[in-house]
Design a protein around this motif. Structure first.
Motif, PDB file in Angstrom:
ATOM      1  N   UNK A   1       0.830  -1.202   0.000  1.00  0.00           N
ATOM      2  CA  UNK A   1       0.000   0.000   0.000  1.00  0.00           C
ATOM      3  C   UNK A   1       0.867   1.255   0.000  1.00  0.00           C
ATOM      4  N   UNK A   2       0.374   2.273  -0.687  1.00  0.00           N
ATOM      5  CA  UNK A   2       1.044   3.573  -0.664  1.00  0.00           C
ATOM      6  C   UNK A   2       0.728   4.260   0.659  1.00  0.00           C
ATOM      7  N   UNK A   3       1.655   5.049   1.136  1.00  0.00           N
ATOM      8  CA  UNK A   3       1.412   5.766   2.387  1.00  0.00           C
ATOM      9  C   UNK A   3       0.384   6.872   2.143  1.00  0.00           C
ATOM     10  N   UNK A   4      -0.457   7.106   3.135  1.00  0.00           N
ATOM     11  CA  UNK A   4      -1.441   8.188   3.056  1.00  0.00           C
ATOM     12  C   UNK A   4      -0.881   9.379   3.811  1.00  0.00           C
ATOM     13  N   UNK A   5      -0.794  10.512   3.137  1.00  0.00           N
ATOM     14  CA  UNK A   5      -0.198  11.705   3.721  1.00  0.00           C
ATOM     15  C   UNK A   5      -1.289  12.764   3.882  1.00  0.00           C
ATOM     16  N   UNK A   6      -1.309  13.345   5.067  1.00  0.00           N
ATOM     17  CA  UNK A   6      -2.289  14.403   5.332  1.00  0.00           C
ATOM     18  C   UNK A   6      -1.647  15.756   5.051  1.00  0.00           C
ATOM     19  N   UNK A   7      -2.166  16.435   4.038  1.00  0.00           N
ATOM     20  CA  UNK A   7      -1.721  17.785   3.682  1.00  0.00           C
ATOM     21  C   UNK A   7      -2.849  18.443   2.888  1.00  0.00           C
ATOM     22  N   UNK A   8      -3.777  19.106   3.590  1.00  0.00           N
ATOM     23  CA  UNK A   8      -4.941  19.674   2.905  1.00  0.00           C
ATOM     24  C   UNK A   8      -4.576  20.691   1.830  1.00  0.00           C
ATOM     25  N   UNK A   9      -3.415  21.317   1.905  1.00  0.00           N
ATOM     26  CA  UNK A   9      -3.017  22.327   0.933  1.00  0.00           C
ATOM     27  C   UNK A   9      -2.375  21.748  -0.320  1.00  0.00           C
ATOM     28  N   UNK A  10      -2.125  20.444  -0.338  1.00  0.00           N
ATOM     29  CA  UNK A  10      -1.471  19.811  -1.494  1.00  0.00           C
ATOM     30  C   UNK A  10      -2.462  19.730  -2.656  1.00  0.00           C
ATOM     31  N   UNK A  11      -2.000  19.992  -3.889  1.00  0.00           N
ATOM     32  CA  UNK A  11      -2.931  19.962  -5.030  1.00  0.00           C
ATOM     33  C   UNK A  11      -3.553  18.590  -5.301  1.00  0.00           C
ATOM     34  N   UNK A  12      -2.930  17.499  -4.841  1.00  0.00           N
ATOM     35  CA  UNK A  12      -3.471  16.159  -5.064  1.00  0.00           C
ATOM     36  C   UNK A  12      -4.352  15.674  -3.913  1.00  0.00           C
ATOM     37  N   UNK A  13      -4.510  16.494  -2.895  1.00  0.00           N
ATOM     38  CA  UNK A  13      -5.285  16.082  -1.720  1.00  0.00           C
ATOM     39  C   UNK A  13      -6.760  15.906  -2.084  1.00  0.00           C
ATOM     40  N   UNK A  14      -7.360  14.875  -1.480  1.00  0.00           N
ATOM     41  CA  UNK A  14      -8.785  14.632  -1.708  1.00  0.00           C
ATOM     42  C   UNK A  14      -9.610  15.467  -0.720  1.00  0.00           C
ATOM     43  N   UNK A  15     -10.869  15.162  -0.620  1.00  0.00           N
ATOM     44  CA  UNK A  15     -11.763  15.920   0.252  1.00  0.00           C
ATOM     45  C   UNK A  15     -11.396  15.841   1.726  1.00  0.00           C
ATOM     46  N   UNK A  16     -10.718  14.767   2.135  1.00  0.00           N
ATOM     47  CA  UNK A  16     -10.322  14.627   3.539  1.00  0.00           C
ATOM     48  C   UNK A  16      -8.948  15.236   3.811  1.00  0.00           C
ATOM     49  N   UNK A  17      -8.299  15.759   2.772  1.00  0.00           N
ATOM     50  CA  UNK A  17      -6.978  16.371   2.943  1.00  0.00           C
ATOM     51  C   UNK A  17      -5.829  15.391   2.804  1.00  0.00           C
ATOM     52  N   UNK A  18      -6.094  14.170   2.349  1.00  0.00           N
ATOM     53  CA  UNK A  18      -5.065  13.153   2.192  1.00  0.00           C
ATOM     54  C   UNK A  18      -4.715  12.932   0.716  1.00  0.00           C
ATOM     55  N   UNK A  19      -3.502  12.480   0.478  1.00  0.00           N
ATOM     56  CA  UNK A  19      -3.103  12.024  -0.855  1.00  0.00           C
ATOM     57  C   UNK A  19      -2.157  10.835  -0.700  1.00  0.00           C
ATOM     58  N   UNK A  20      -2.007  10.072  -1.792  1.00  0.00           N
ATOM     59  CA  UNK A  20      -1.140   8.888  -1.766  1.00  0.00           C
ATOM     60  C   UNK A  20       0.314   9.299  -1.972  1.00  0.00           C
ATOM     61  N   UNK A  21       1.169   8.887  -1.034  1.00  0.00           N
ATOM     62  CA  UNK A  21       2.608   9.110  -1.177  1.00  0.00           C
ATOM     63  C   UNK A  21       3.236   7.940  -1.923  1.00  0.00           C
ATOM     64  N   UNK A  22       4.478   7.656  -1.643  1.00  0.00           N
ATOM     65  CA  UNK A  22       5.136   6.505  -2.274  1.00  0.00           C
ATOM     66  C   UNK A  22       5.294   5.386  -1.255  1.00  0.00           C
TER      67      UNK A  22
END
Length: 130
Positions: free
Chosen positions: A68-89
């Motif tokens: 699984x890819x790590x889930x990163x919390x960063x609401x300001x990131x352009x790839x962030x979803x509605x919860x403020x998370x995006x997939x890292x590496x």
């Protein structure tokens, strides 16, 4: 003499395979912070000709790590979803550094074996000239 030449070929194939491994490890390290990047791994296979093993090593296919890819919390990131998370590496730097050291040491061992076979071949040719 044929055994010495075969030794050169075996060690050269080992160096080539480890060189490919190092390329993939360096790609993994370079993409540690790339969102959605999956770690690349490579396996080694024994070369077979006419149904018989040759003793040579070749790099197998490149595979992607399915962890699984790590889930990163960063609401300001352009790839962030509605919860403020995006997939890292899924690259672990500690594992990649260990893999690079192992590949480097294996490459150096093959290089020493290649050099020894080369020196023995040169010595044999010198003896035959006399």
């Amino acid at each position: 003499m044929a055994d010495l030449i075969k030794t050169l070929a075996v060690s050269a194939s080992g160096m080539q395979a480890q060189g490919q491994r190092l390329r993939h490890v360096s790609e993994n390290i370079a993409n540690t912070d790339t969102p959605g990047y999956r770690r690349k791994t490579i396996s080694f296979e024994q070369e077979v000709r006419f149904g018989r093993p040759t003793g040579l090593v070749e790099a197998g296919p490149v595979t992607l790590d399915r962890r699984d890819l790590s889930r990163i919390y960063d609401p300001g990131h352009p790839l962030a979803d509605g919860t403020g998370h995006y997939d890292g590496s899924n690259v672990d730097l500690v594992v990649e550094i260990a893999d690079s050291r192992e590949a480097q040491r294996s490459y150096e061992a093959n290089l020493r074996m290649f050099d020894q076979a080369r020196q023995m071949t040169s010595s044999l040719l010198e003896l035959l000239r006399r």
